[in-house]
Design a protein around this motif. Structure first.
Motif: not given
Lengths: 153, 249
Positions: B15, B17-18, B218, B221-222, B224
């Motif tokens: 995560h 990059s999220g 989105s 989501e990236s 979590n």
């Protein structure tokens, strides 16, 4: 009630420090502490319950509605010496954290042991209530506490 | 103005990059620069937070306590349905069936995650174990904790439940859980420093609405996450009081 519990049933009157008392049934039956859970409650400065988490509701045997607004001493087991609670109040009223092992009385008369920690809730420098968090104690600490409390009753 | 943001180093590497995508999203929402700095070590991050390097911190519950009580930060939001829970696991072939089977001298493996380690040690108390009669190996990640358990270099490992759940099925199939915490009310929080409190309502509002549109969802989501919910001052104080009861000093 299971038949085997009937042998060790006591009907008693529990007297509290504020002059009130209640009749209670006490069973010699331990309910195991739930794995991984913390029992959490909060009270006002007089010990009246203002918050009870689900683990507290389940272990005490009371509903949340029955617990909120009731004095925390409803959990007090007659085997607990009064001096233990006097020490608790002295500690938290001085603004300090209290730790101890406590035998609690359930609504159905059975009991459960906890390692309890109580701290004052300080907001803007004023104590507005107390938070009590209970966790699973070891059997050796329960045995030590039982032996100690017998000498203090 | 540039907001300096940091994130508690206990999220899964997948995560990373999220959080950088979130950084970009937040910049656009606030119309100001946001600089994200990540750490792989709790102590180094804590030192930089204490030196005043960060304005916005996504903190684990134990660090949140320090940020609010010592540094005057205020919690804005918490992730929805994401309590911090701890798992103690062992090798599937281990004779251990419960925590009480562990004996003094037990070998533990853990990261340096303060809340997982504290809750983990609390869950060892029923076995009369503490830091004085156990030996803990500290490693850099939960994957390495799992490797140590699988290689039997340690009898049990401490895991953040989220991190345990994200281990591969192959790894999980070779472990068994001895105990999993169910505390529910201890969680991460996003906190803002005292000098930027005037931006608190705007940041809070944008984050709470983040799950309302597809782009926001989105990004979540990236990371979590399902979304954010407001954390009131009293809710923050309650969590900190609770954490205080778990510290033995």
């Amino acid at each position: 009630m299971p038949e085997h519990d009937m042998k060790d049933v006591r009907d008693i009157v529990i007297n509290y420090h504020d002059g009130t008392s209640r009749k209670a049934t006490v069973l010699d039956r331990e309910v195991p502490y739930p794995e991984g859970k913390l029992i959490v409650s909060r009270t006002d400065t007089q010990g009246i319950i203002t918050h009870a988490n689900q683990a507290f509701v389940e272990m005490s045997g009371y509903t949340e509605e029955e617990l909120i607004g009731t004095n925390h001493y409803i959990l007090r087991h007659p085997d607990m010496p009064a001096v233990a609670f006097a020490g608790l109040w002295e500690t938290i009223e001085a603004g300090n954290k209290w730790h101890g092992y406590v035998k609690n009385l359930r609504k159905d008369g059975a009991y459960y042991w906890v390692k309890a920690t109580v701290i004052p809730n300080i907001r803007n420098g004023v104590v507005v209530g107390y938070t009590s968090v209970r966790r699973k104690p070891s059997r050796s600490k329960i045995s030590e506490s039982e032996a100690l409390y017998k000498t203090l009753r | 103005m540039t907001l300096n943001l940091t994130v508690s180093p206990d999220f899964a590497p997948d995560h990373i990059s999220g959080w950088f995508i979130f950084n970009t999203w937040l910049q656009r929402q606030l119309g100001t620069g946001v600089h994200l700095e990540l750490y792989d070590c709790f102590d180094a991050q804590r030192q930089d937070i204490k030196s005043g390097k960060f304005d916005l911190v996504y903190a684990n519950p134990f660090d949140a306590s320090m940020l609010v009580r010592e540094l005057g930060f205020k919690a804005l939001v918490r992730p929805i349905s994401k309590p911090d829970e701890t798992i103690i696991a062992t090798h599937k072939d281990s004779p251990l069936q419960c925590v009480e089977d562990l004996k003094p001298g037990a070998q533990l493996v853990a990261t340096d995650d303060p809340d997982v380690n504290r809750i983990g040690m609390i869950m060892l108390e029923p076995a009369d174990l503490d830091q004085t009669n156990t030996e803990t190996t500290t490693v850099d990640s939960y994957v390495i904790v799992a490797k140590n358990v699988l290689n039997k270099n340690a009898e049990v490992g401490f895991f953040l439940k989220d991190a345990y759940d994200e281990l591969s099925d192959l790894i999980k199939s070779q472990m068994k859980i001895l105990v999993s915490s169910e505390i529910s009310v201890v969680h991460h929080t996003l906190l803002l420093c005292p000098k930027l409190q005037k931006y608190a309502p705007k940041i809070q509002q944008r984050l709470v609405k983040m799950a309302d549109d597809e782009k926001g969802r989105s990004v979540l989501e990236s990371m979590n996450l399902l979304g954010w919910e407001v954390m009131t001052e009293e809710e923050t104080e309650f969590m900190i009081d609770l954490i205080d009861t778990l510290l033995d000093e």
